[in-house]
Design an enzyme around this catalytic site. Structure first.
Site, PDB file in Angstrom:
ATOM      1  N   GLU A  38     -34.386   2.453 -24.274  1.00 36.26           N
ATOM      2  CA  GLU A  38     -34.766   1.185 -23.674  1.00 36.26           C
ATOM      3  C   GLU A  38     -36.286   1.112 -23.527  1.00 36.26           C
ATOM      4  O   GLU A  38     -36.921   2.041 -23.020  1.00 36.26           O
ATOM      5  CB  GLU A  38     -34.098   1.023 -22.307  1.00 36.26           C
ATOM      6  CG  GLU A  38     -34.635  -0.098 -21.434  1.00 36.26           C
ATOM      7  CD  GLU A  38     -34.595  -1.465 -22.105  1.00 36.26           C
ATOM      8  OE1 GLU A  38     -35.534  -2.241 -21.893  1.00 36.26           O
ATOM      9  OE2 GLU A  38     -33.620  -1.751 -22.849  1.00 36.26           O
ATOM     10  N   TYR A  79     -23.212 -23.955 -11.195  1.00 36.78           N
ATOM     11  CA  TYR A  79     -22.009 -23.264 -10.752  1.00 36.78           C
ATOM     12  C   TYR A  79     -22.380 -22.191  -9.727  1.00 36.78           C
ATOM     13  O   TYR A  79     -23.490 -21.664  -9.743  1.00 36.78           O
ATOM     14  CB  TYR A  79     -21.246 -22.640 -11.919  1.00 36.78           C
ATOM     15  CG  TYR A  79     -22.051 -21.722 -12.819  1.00 36.78           C
ATOM     16  CD1 TYR A  79     -22.285 -20.394 -12.477  1.00 36.78           C
ATOM     17  CD2 TYR A  79     -22.549 -22.192 -14.039  1.00 36.78           C
ATOM     18  CE1 TYR A  79     -22.991 -19.549 -13.315  1.00 36.78           C
ATOM     19  CE2 TYR A  79     -23.264 -21.358 -14.878  1.00 36.78           C
ATOM     20  CZ  TYR A  79     -23.489 -20.039 -14.514  1.00 36.78           C
ATOM     21  OH  TYR A  79     -24.202 -19.216 -15.346  1.00 36.78           O
ATOM     22  N   ASP A 118     -27.730 -10.262 -30.403  1.00 34.33           N
ATOM     23  CA  ASP A 118     -28.731 -11.214 -30.880  1.00 34.33           C
ATOM     24  C   ASP A 118     -29.529 -10.696 -32.067  1.00 34.33           C
ATOM     25  O   ASP A 118     -30.102 -11.479 -32.827  1.00 34.33           O
ATOM     26  CB  ASP A 118     -29.696 -11.569 -29.746  1.00 34.33           C
ATOM     27  CG  ASP A 118     -29.110 -12.574 -28.770  1.00 34.33           C
ATOM     28  OD1 ASP A 118     -28.058 -13.155 -29.081  1.00 34.33           O
ATOM     29  OD2 ASP A 118     -29.714 -12.789 -27.696  1.00 34.33           O
TER      30      ASP A 118
END
Length: 407
Positions: free
Chosen positions: A36, A220, A295
């Site tokens: 990461e 929401y 993605d």
């Protein structure tokens, strides 16, 4: 001299897609190392919608109950006119929906989803999570990865989950920069009490999408109903910033909407916005012992709320393919892409179409409203292909769950 460490499976990117893939491989008994770039693993952003196709996989991975601990399960998904506040159509997501798809539709905080998957990775004993690993170079021949801190990693199988601007993708597919749709989105949460001035949340037991010409607002509840997630989106070509401060543009775009929408938008953080980018479907995610997920492979616009869902689906499809091709990573990755491409390509193109439908103006909007108003709230045909068990695209994959339903 730099010491090169070897890994059976190496994942670049510790977001939702990267960690889900690591966990899916670990559930098959594989050892995985995840690199990461940021100093710590985590997710930025706010709310996230997860449909039954995602829940089915999360259940199989053993994290669904943790993900849904503080989730909100809307009873209805409602489409309303942003200018008049009139309802256009709705979809019931309670008992009939559960009976049809086996799982409820739910919304949660992105960080809650990411954390649940991360903890499961850590508890597996097979996933090593390494932060502050900025990958500078990938050798396509031997999947040798070099990082900015001088570390290097060699792997038998490299999986790039490094997002929309994936460096690894540029080695495999020559399709240039992502496409700018012209739309921008503002995202964030506000305390539910802040909406009280204009009657509170219009759909307190549901999710509402307010649609207008070249704009929409999604609202929401998240975090046990204490917060309201809001996503305001508009066409920057139709509503250019002009000479005003960029933060004022958001208010100007929505100033002629109904009070519920205008008030909700006024409460949002005006300092951060995201351009909405995607790519056209493209084959070629896999080459030798390198492949892409999420993605990096198939970036899509937000209008079907499936970006995270498709990355989650990728994870088990890839793990299943590895298991089905023992000792042959190249064949496993090629089969994974062949299996997933038709599905993700359809989601990418359908998301673009739904963006046009949501934002249409004039006679087109009148026709949209008239046609959608005729459908019954328990008519799920429009989402069967997306939320269902997916036999038309699974081709025998073991995406089935261990249990049925969460409410």
């Amino acid at each position: 001299m730099t010491r090169t460490e070897r890994s059976e499976f190496l994942v670049i990117g510790g977001g939702i897609g990267g960690l889900a893939t690591a966990l899916a491989l670990a559930r098959e008994g594989r050892r995985v190392r995840v690199l990461e770039r940021e100093p710590q693993f985590g997710e930025i952003g706010a709310g996230l919608q997860l449909a039954p196709n995602s829940s089915r996989v999360l259940d199989r991975l053993g994290v669904l109950s943790d993900v849904t601990r503080d989730a909100f399960f809307p009873r209805r998904l409602v489409l309303r006119d942003a200018m008049t506040s009139d309802p256009i159509t709705a979809m019931e997501t309670a008992e009939p929906f559960l009976e049809r798809f086996g799982y409820r539709y739910f919304v949660t905080h992105r960080a809650d989803l990411h954390r649940a998957i991360q903890v499961a990775c850590e508890d597996s004993g097979l996933v090593e999570l390494l932060a502050s690993k900025h990958v500078l170079r990938v050798d396509p021949g031997g999947a040798l990865v070099a990082c900015a801190d001088g570390s290097a990693y060699e792997t038998e199988a490299l999986i790039a989950a490094d997002g929309l601007h994936s460096r690894t993708r540029t080695m495999l597919i020559e399709d240039g920069e992502p496409e700018d749709s012209g739309y921008a989105a503002y995202r964030g949460t506000v305390p539910i009490e802040a909406l009280a001035e204009h009657g509170g949340l219009r759909e307190p037991d549901g999710m509402v999408i307010w649609v207008g010409p070249g704009l929409h607002l999604v609202q929401y509840p998240v975090r046990r109903g204490e917060l309201v997630n809001q996503v305001a989106t508009f066409d920057t070509r139709r509503y250019p910033a002009g000479t005003d401060d960029i933060g004022r543009q958001l208010d100007r775009v929505f100033e002629r909407t109904c009070p519920e929408v205008a008030h909700g938008v006024a409460l949002m953080d005006h300092t951060r916005r995201w351009p909405l980018l995607d790519r056209a479907p493209m084959r070629g995610w896999s080459r030798g012992n390198i492949t892409l997920v999420g993605d990096a492979a198939h970036p899509m616009l937000q209008y079907l709320a499936q970006g995270a869902g498709q990355a989650i689906e990728d994870s088990v499809a890839l793990a299943d393919s590895v298991t089905a091709h023992p000792g042959d990573i190249e064949a496993a990755f090629a089969a994974y892409e062949s299996h997933r491409y038709p599905r993700t390509a359809r989601v990418q193109t359908t998301a673009r179409t739904w963006g046009e439908i949501l934002h249409i103006d004039g006679v087109g909007a009148v026709m949209r409203n008239a046609l959608l108003s005729q459908r019954a709230d328990d008519d799920f045909e429009i989402v069967d292909w997306l939320y269902g068990t997916g036999r038309s695209w699974r081709s025998g994959s073991t995406l089935g769950s261990r249990s049925r339903g969460t409410s």
